[in-house]
Design a protein around this motif. Structure first.
Motif, mmCIF file in Angstrom:
data_model
loop_
_atom_site.group_PDB
_atom_site.id
_atom_site.type_symbol
_atom_site.label_atom_id
_atom_site.label_comp_id
_atom_site.label_asym_id
_atom_site.label_seq_id
_atom_site.Cartn_x
_atom_site.Cartn_y
_atom_site.Cartn_z
ATOM 1 N N ASN A 183 -24.630 -45.129 63.528
ATOM 2 C CA ASN A 183 -25.010 -43.732 63.352
ATOM 3 C C ASN A 183 -25.814 -43.172 64.524
ATOM 4 O O ASN A 183 -26.587 -43.888 65.173
ATOM 5 N N ARG A 184 -25.628 -41.882 64.727
ATOM 6 C CA ARG A 184 -26.461 -41.108 65.668
ATOM 7 C C ARG A 184 -26.679 -39.739 65.041
ATOM 8 O O ARG A 184 -25.709 -39.058 64.658
ATOM 9 N N VAL A 185 -27.936 -39.336 64.882
ATOM 10 C CA VAL A 185 -28.266 -38.039 64.293
ATOM 11 C C VAL A 185 -28.603 -37.056 65.409
ATOM 12 O O VAL A 185 -29.354 -37.381 66.343
ATOM 13 N N VAL A 186 -28.028 -35.846 65.312
ATOM 14 C CA VAL A 186 -28.310 -34.791 66.291
ATOM 15 C C VAL A 186 -28.685 -33.522 65.537
ATOM 16 O O VAL A 186 -28.341 -33.340 64.366
ATOM 17 N N ASP A 187 -29.404 -32.655 66.223
ATOM 18 C CA ASP A 187 -29.795 -31.365 65.645
ATOM 19 C C ASP A 187 -28.883 -30.270 66.170
ATOM 20 O O ASP A 187 -28.805 -30.043 67.383
ATOM 21 N N ALA A 188 -28.176 -29.608 65.235
ATOM 22 C CA ALA A 188 -27.385 -28.436 65.607
ATOM 23 C C ALA A 188 -28.303 -27.214 65.581
ATOM 24 O O ALA A 188 -29.025 -26.996 64.592
ATOM 25 N N THR A 200 -27.253 -46.549 65.965
ATOM 26 C CA THR A 200 -27.924 -47.639 65.252
ATOM 27 C C THR A 200 -27.131 -48.004 63.998
ATOM 28 O O THR A 200 -26.438 -47.156 63.418
ATOM 29 N N PRO A 201 -27.220 -49.260 63.547
ATOM 30 C CA PRO A 201 -26.447 -49.695 62.372
ATOM 31 C C PRO A 201 -26.826 -48.906 61.118
ATOM 32 O O PRO A 201 -28.002 -48.647 60.858
ATOM 33 N N ASN A 227 -23.598 -57.257 64.981
ATOM 34 C CA ASN A 227 -24.586 -56.184 64.868
ATOM 35 C C ASN A 227 -24.642 -55.322 66.129
ATOM 36 O O ASN A 227 -25.698 -54.889 66.578
ATOM 37 N N ARG A 228 -23.455 -55.044 66.689
ATOM 38 C CA ARG A 228 -23.351 -54.272 67.924
ATOM 39 C C ARG A 228 -22.116 -53.383 67.852
ATOM 40 O O ARG A 228 -21.066 -53.807 67.377
#
Length: 368
Positions: free
Chosen positions: A299-304, A321-322, A331-332
């Motif tokens: 996962n990767r969180v971004v702000d719109a 990140t997992p 785990n990669r």
């Protein structure tokens, strides 16, 4: 994504009469369905030719498939293609019409080999034109799917061309949340097929810019699937620079909304970053997830920023990140193993906002 018919598909292919190819295995196939079903077989449901003008794309008739979405029923229609009938296929085109908005899967089944699928969304009561190249088909990798010894689509070994409402798979789930999340409409349905043709003419490749495009957005169909309240449509122009996909949905407390797209086998091999264009009508917390074959999820969180402002994102795989439910031995994030990209609006889930929103995605690709 997987498509599991267990032993039913091979058995149906063995029993079906190869009427469409009884004499000559021409490299080009064209079916109008003006007079008959042209060799198609229904594993579940009923096939007929309709001449109702509302259900015909062109010519006098169309193939009408009446089927049921229910637990215990696997609805699938197929055309036997024996003796290398599709060996010279460079493109497959057809038009499909469904009585509800649903994901549809086109299938190429190899003899004693793999099952290859291509997904797209069919809008309710509209003719959706579909254009597919061999590279648009990905190996279905479910536990019950047949294994492919060489892991690649061999057109000369394809023994059947099929089509299914993907809801037939989700209808088998014992978890009602699955059907609610994907808005599966159980019960009787109708799918119409028309203007099918296989040619040796390649499809346009689209944007030749550097990178490994997950979607060029040059096909008439959308290979993005919406979930929750999400409705996906093709987009062109502002706020994007070119073509893309638009997702309309409602941000609400606890609402899980977003869209997903299959990624071709090994498509992201050798890349180090994910780049994409993104715009949101309202400010939003967006989760981008890359799912691997085998269960790894990153996962990767971004702000719109909202206000339909176009943002060009460049996300290194090392920034992912997992997920809590990731199952990955090393785990990669291994880009060559990525099979699905999901884009999820977490705003409602976290209670950070409520209301209608629109999200645009364009120019999504892997880059070095």
């Amino acid at each position: 994504m997987r498509l599991c018919a267990r032993s039913a598909l091979p058995a149906a292919l063995a029993l079906a009469a190869p009427a469409a190819f009884a004499q000559n295995q021409a490299p080009v196939l064209r079916q109008t369905f003006d007079a008959d079903t042209e060799g198609w077989q229904a594993f579940s449901g009923r096939l007929s030719v309709t001449t109702d003008p509302a259900l015909v794309k062109e010519g006098k008739g169309a193939l009408k498939w009446e089927y049921n979405l229910a637990k215990g029923e696997f609805a699938f229609a197929l055309l036997p293609t024996p003796n290398g009938a599709l060996a010279k296929m460079k493109s497959l085109r057809f038009a499909v019409r469904t009585d509800h908005t649903t994901p549809v899967v086109a299938v190429l089944q190899e003899a004693a080999g793999g099952r290859y699928i291509a997904l797209f969304t069919a809008p309710k009561d509209q003719w959706q034109e579909v254009a597919l190249a061999p590279e648009d088909f990905a190996l279905s990798d479910g536990n019950d799917d047949p294994k492919d010894p060489n892991g690649q689509l061999d057109l000369e070994r394809v023994e059947g061309l099929g089509i299914a409402d993907l809801g037939t798979l989700f209808a088998q789930s014992d978890d009602p949340n699955v059907q609610n999340l994907l808005k599966i409409q159980m019960g009787p349905h109708v799918l119409c097929l028309d203007s099918l043709r296989v040619t040796e003419e390649p499809l346009p490749k689209g944007d030749a810019a550097a990178g490994n495009p997950i979607d060029t957005f040059t096909r008439p169909q959308l290979s993005w699937l919406g979930f929750g309240s999400t409705r996906v449509t093709a987009a062109s122009g502002a706020p994007l620079e070119g073509r893309g996909v638009r997702a309309d949905y409602r941000q609400a407390p606890g609402a899980f909304v977003g869209l997903a797209r299959p990624v071709g086998r090994g498509l992201l091999a050798g890349t180090e970053r994910l780049t994409l264009a993104l715009a949101s009508l309202k400010p939003a917390k967006i989760l981008i997830q890359l799912e691997e074959t085998g269960g790894g999820k990153y996962n990767r969180v971004v702000d719109a920023e909202g206000a339909s402002k176009l943002q060009k994102l460049d996300l290194a795989y090392t920034e992912f990140t997992p997920a809590d439910d990731s199952k990955d031995a090393n785990n990669r994030l291994d880009p060559e193993a990525v099979k699905t990209v999901l884009i999820i609006d977490l705003t409602g889930v976290f209670g950070m906002g409520e209301g209608e929103n629109a999200l645009w995605i364009g120019s999504i690709r892997g880059a070095k």
